[in-house]
Each structure stands twice: as C-alpha cells, then as structure tokens.
Design an enzyme around this catalytic site. Structure first.
Site, PDB file in Angstrom:
ATOM      1  N   GLU A  60       0.806  -1.223   0.000  1.00  0.00           N
ATOM      2  CA  GLU A  60       0.000   0.000   0.000  1.00  0.00           C
ATOM      3  C   GLU A  60       0.839   1.272   0.000  1.00  0.00           C
ATOM      4  OE1 GLU A  60      -0.738  -2.631   1.928  1.00  0.00           O
ATOM      5  OE2 GLU A  60      -2.753  -3.227   1.299  1.00  0.00           O
ATOM      6  N   HIS A 129     -10.332  -4.967  10.232  1.00  0.00           N
ATOM      7  CA  HIS A 129     -10.965  -4.727   8.930  1.00  0.00           C
ATOM      8  C   HIS A 129     -12.221  -3.858   9.068  1.00  0.00           C
ATOM      9  CE1 HIS A 129      -8.301  -7.641   7.119  1.00  0.00           C
ATOM     10  NE2 HIS A 129      -8.875  -7.494   5.948  1.00  0.00           N
TER      11      HIS A 129
END
Lengths: 326, 338
Positions: A60, A129
């Site tokens: 990322e 998450h």
C-alpha cells in the site's frame, strides 16, 4: 435520471474520466483482471489495458507513493485501497509526500492523486478490517477529504476529484456499494467543498456523513411521524474542509444540533463540528450540542457486541427526544 | 570525458565543497536553522552520475542531503542558499528549508525527509515517463540506510515488474545516522540486495569521479534503452556528521583520516596536475574564484533577500482558484448541486 448502484456510479466516473484524459489511470489490489473487490473498476481492464488499469502488489505505501510520483509528472491516478485499515500503511506517502509537497516546494509541485478507500463496520470483519479513519485524514493540511452518501455524490465527487489539482481522499463504505440512487444522465461535477441539505426541518439539525446520513434520515422520519419533531438533516460530504457556513446556517435556523458519526467520539467529526458551532453560532443555541458516536473500543467480532458498538437511527431518535424533552 | 570536462567537474565539485562548508559557517552563525545535512566527501557521486545523465531533462529526486544534487541539475545556487536562509527568494520560497530543496523547472523534483520516501516517488515518475513515451529517466539518490525501509523492497519489486525507467543510486557512506552499516544491515554489500528482484546492479568506488561516470554511463544506457531499472551502489564517505547536531562520536579518527586520503576533489586535482593539465597555481586561483563567488554573489543575495510575509502563510497549502473545487465548469455551465 438513471437509477444506478453506488459501485456502478463509481465505475462510470472512472470510465468517463479515463476516456476523457489518457493520463487518467487507476490502480490497486485486484482492480484489474479481477474487476475490483467492490466492482468499482469492473470491465475497465478489458477496455483500457494493463498499463492504465494496474493490478498492484500488496504494497500500500509503495503503490500510493508510486501514484504520487506519477502525479508529479501530470498523470492522474485513481488509487483504490481495498480497506481504510490498509490505508494506515500508506499514510507516510499520503501525508508526508502528497499533502505537503505543494507547500514545501513553495508551490512548484503538486500531487493531484485521488485515493478511494472503503471503511466502516460491515459484517463481523473484526478489529483490523472495520476501522473508520476519516478522523485521521481530515486533520491533515493539504489533503482534501470527501465522503459520498449516495451514488450521485459518489459519481460527482470522483469526477471533480480527478480533475482537481489537490490530492483528494474519498472515504467510501463497504456496506454502501449496492445502494441504489439517482445519478444525472449527463456529466456531473460535484463541488469538493460544502454540504447538502438532505432534509429540511426547523426543530433540530442532525449532522451526518456517508452512512450516518441514512441513520439521520431514518431518525428524522420516526421523529416526524411519532413525535411531531421536524429534523433537518445536513450531509457533511466534505470532511476537509468542513462547511462552516452550512453548519452555521442550519444551527442558526434550528438552534439545536446532534452530530451522528459511525466512528468513536474522541477527536472526531463530532468534536470538530461542535467546535465550529461554538466558534460560529454559539449564541444561536437553545441546547448543548450532542454527539451520537460509536463506543470507543476496537470493533469486536461477535455480532451482538459489534452491533452494540455502532449507533443507529434509534440512538439518534433517543438523543433528539432527550434534548427536546419529548 | 576530456580534459576540459575534467577541469570543469573539478571546479563544480570544489564549488559544491565550498558551498557546503559555507553553509556550516552560516549554521554556526545561526543564519541557517533547522536540520542541515552536508555533502562534503561524497561529491563524486552526484557529479559523476549526473554528468553521465541529462540534468534538466531527466527527473532527479533525493533525500534530505540535497543541496548539491539540486545545483548540478541546474538550480541557481543563490536560490538554494536563500532557501537555507529561509528567504522568500529561496527555491521553495522559504517554506521548505535545507531538506526540501525543489527546482521543478530543472526537473529536480525535490529533497524529502522521510528516509526511503523517494523510492516509490521515483518509480512513479518513471511510470509517468513510460506512459508518455519520452526518453527521460528518473534518477533517485538515497543513502545505504534507506534500503532497510519497506519502500525499498516495495519499489524495487514494482520497478522490476513493470520495467520502469528508473536508476537508483545508493550513496553508501557506511552509516545510517550514527549507526555503522554492519550493526544495522544483514547484507553489507547493497548492490546484492536487488538481485532478489532481478534488477541489474553494480558497485563502484564513489570517490573517483571518472569511475563513477563510467559506471553511471553504463547504468543510464541500460535504463534509457527501456530495459528497466538499474541499481548503482557507490562507496563513499561523509566528512561531517549525519547532520549538524551529530558529534561524530561513533567513529574513529583513523577511519576519518583514511577516507580523507581518498578525497574526490584532491584525487581529481592531483590527477590533472600529474598529467600536466592543471598547475597548482591554477587550482588556487580556481579556489579563490569559487570562494569569492560564494561570498559576494551567493551569501550576499541570501543575506539581502526579504523574508516571506506572514500574510502569505496559507499560500501553497492547496491549489488556488481551482474550478473543480467548486464543481467545475462543463460546457460553460457550473456543475454542482442545484
């Protein structure tokens, strides 16, 4: 006006902007051959090819930095980070490079990169998450933060974000991709600053953004039907900068404010909106503003516990009734 | 590289050395604030590589030890010094400082202060070059210690995967801030580390500008011909501490003396004198001229320049008057919510 799902609206904005400008690219994990986890780039790989629809490695910070570097030279990258939880890893490049480069270069260089990322609590995804990170992004000078609450906004905000010369973070929601709504048939560019009146009312203002706009609207229905309270709902689709004028106007009209956020209360949208109310229109208030926020815990896996963390329309109704003594 | 080139490079390196030494003095005099990372000892790296490249055409990016790279790319040394003096006439208008020199018109894309931050930025510039089809390359200078950041591995992987036209130059000065490389890094020879990504690489003596030039020529030819990234490790040494706040207590005087015998400027100077292409007097005259230029042109400019105005504090945070912020203009009609 066509009815369209949220993901279709995002996809349409990608498609039009990529057709309009050959330097618009999109990149992220699984967005190409696989079509995107939320289908937001579905079919674009076949149409535009691997050079412009880029399946990235799971890196990322690396691929966000790569997008920023490409943006230095005029490329317009739309980066999808699969979940805002993973965007934590890209904060260095987003904050230190993208957001600051215009300032620290004395205006010579800019990083017009768009980063889209869904956050929020979905279905028992657990602590790592389910984060809601808007509070982190909205505190960084040089970075614009918008968060669409419906397909029209998702389309119009992405269109403007791609063309804007500043870096823009678009906070989406994992539960909203299949939401349906009307989207203009013609091209439509939404302002990146401001707010919208989602429902007019005179007794209290409910401030929401992204998914909490829908909790506010549902609460406003209940309040009107069952308690005779007319709530105004303000959609704060721009979180950085927040719309000071819009906040002042509505509170000056209703004299009461409830801020509804999916995130936990400390250092959040609610605390910021309250500060703005204090600064802009304190003497208009008939009651102390109230926050309806998540419990301040990591998101638990257990479904009952998970539901207990996140507020809903009933919590908003209860807060308004308490404020008005009804 | 002919004799005239060598003499010009000798003067350029000497200028860079004196420029940095003058920065040191200005820092001690408190004319320069913040952190100051100086380049003396490493000059052959930037000058050797960029001499083989096309400064002003190729895109160059680096870390916080950035003054000299900017100057070799074409930045006006007066503007670089004015930036260090935090003046409005500085290259970043006094908003950047020593670690953030930018000169975008000469394609010097900036100094960045997070170790390893420029790795993916350089890969991204290379991606843009590849898309646009130009013959430029991206060149990224960083120190050895940056290779222990995740961005090193993430960027090497992507650069190799997509055959991006980027040259990574590792200025291996043996220390990451104050920690010697063998105490922080499992693989000492940095050029070996990119073999994990099938990136061709080489290690070269970073004190000998002729060797650096040759190695860089080969590396740049590879990158410019579209064969993908290249990693060039240059063995070098910085004479000063990591920054001005560094006492150099972590290394021995013997080591410093050993490296001072391999000074890049002295080595080139002596070579030119031995070959009869330069006299000692000519070198002294060159040095005098450089010192005068720095004092009378560069320092004078920085000293006499105005400071930025507090009224313009908010300038450069976001784009000014960007129509898309307000819903844009489509077919002459303003978009946005009706």
């Amino acid at each position: 006006m066509a009815q369209m799902m949220f993901w279709e609206a995002v996809r349409r904005a990608h498609d039009e902007e990529m057709t309009n400008d050959p330097l618009v690219i999109c990149m992220g994990e699984d967005i190409g051959v696989a079509g995107g986890t939320y289908k937001a780039t579905n079919g674009l790989f076949a149409k535009y090819g691997a050079e412009r629809v880029i399946d990235t490695p799971i890196s990322e910070n690396g691929f966000t930095g790569l997008a920023v570097g490409a943006a230095f030279l005029g490329v317009r990258p739309i980066v999808e980070i699969m979940s805002v939880n993973f965007a934590w890893l890209a904060l260095d490049q987003l904050f230190n490079s993208a957001a600051k480069v215009r300032y620290m270069s004395g205006g010579q260089l800019t990083a017009p990169v768009v980063v889209r990322s869904p956050g929020g609590t979905a279905h028992q995804l657990g602590a790592q998450h389910s984060a809601r990170m808007e509070k982190v992004f909205m505190g960084i000078a040089g970075l614009r933060v918008v968060t669409p609450s419906n397909p029209r906004q998702a389309y119009g905000l992405l269109k403007s974000a791609v063309r804007c010369n500043d870096p823009v973070f678009i906070n989406e929601h994992e539960l909203m991709y299949n939401m349906k709504g009307e989207v203009p048939d013609g091209e439509y560019f939404m302002p990146l600053e401001g707010s919208e009146v989602a429902r007019e009312g005179r007794d209290v203002t409910l401030f929401g953004y992204n998914i909490s706009v829908h909790w506010c609207l549902a609460a406003a229905d209940i309040l009107a039907k069952q308690f005779g309270i007319e709530a105004e709902v303000i959609d704060l689709y721009s979180l950085s900068p927040l719309d000071r004028d819009g906040i002042r106007k509505s509170v000056s009209k209703t004299h009461r404010a409830v801020i509804v956020e999916e995130a936990e209360a400390p250092v959040g949208v609610g605390s910021e909106v309250m500060a703005i109310i204090n600064e802009e229109c304190f003497f208009e208030l008939d009651a102390a503003p109230v926050r309806v926020s998540a419990e301040n815990v990591p998101i638990p896996y257990n479904h009952t516990l998970e539901k207990a963390v996140i507020p809903d329309a009933n919590d908003v109704v209860a807060a308004v009734r308490k404020m008005l003594g009804k | 590289m002919n004799s005239a080139d060598k003499k010009r490079l000798l003067r350029e390196m000497l200028f860079a050395r004196r420029f940095e030494e003058r920065c040191y003095e200005a820092y001690v005099e408190r004319k320069i604030g913040g952190f100051l990372h100086l380049y003396p000892g490493e000059e052959a790296c930037a000058f050797g590589v960029l001499e083989a490249a096309r400064p002003g055409h190729d895109y160059v990016i680096t870390g916080y030890r950035d003054h000299v790279h900017a100057i070799k790319c074409g930045a006006d040394p007066k503007e670089v010094m004015a930036e260090l003096y935090a003046k409005e006439t500085g290259s970043s208008k006094g908003r950047g400082g020593s670690m953030h020199i930018f000169d975008v018109k000469h394609r010097f894309m900036g100094g960045y202060a997070l170790v390893g931050g420029p790795f993916p930025l350089a890969a991204g510039m290379a991606k843009a070059i590849q898309m646009k089809g130009g013959d430029e390359i991206a060149i990224c200078f960083l120190g050895d210690a940056a290779n222990n950041q995740g961005t090193f591995h993430e960027s090497m992987n992507m650069a190799a995967l997509w055959k991006l036209p980027v040259l990574y130059v590792c200025e291996n000065n043996l220390y990451g801030i104050g920690t010697r490389i063998d105490r922080s890094t499992a693989v000492i020879e940095q050029y070996k580390r990119v073999s994990a990504y099938n990136i061709p690489s080489a290690q070269e003596d970073g004190q000998d500008i002729e060797k650096v030039y040759k190695a860089a020529e080969k590396a740049i030819k590879h990158v410019r011909s579209g064969k993908g990234p290249y990693f060039l490790e240059l063995m070098t040494y910085r004479y000063r501490g990591h920054s001005m706040s560094d006492s150099n207590a972590y290394r021995g005087k013997d080591e410093e003396r050993m490296w001072s015998k391999r000074d890049p400027i002295i080595m080139l100077r002596d070579r030119l004198i031995e070959a009869g292409e330069l006299s000692k007097d000519q070198y002294k005259a060159m040095d005098t001229e450089v010192l005068e230029q720095i004092e009378h042109e560069i320092i004078a400019f920085a000293e006499s320049s105005p400071e930025p105005r507090v009224e313009e504090l908010h300038k450069y945070v976001v784009a000014e008057n960007d129509p898309w912020v307000h819903g844009g203009v489509q077919g002459g009609v303003r978009g946005g919510v009706k």
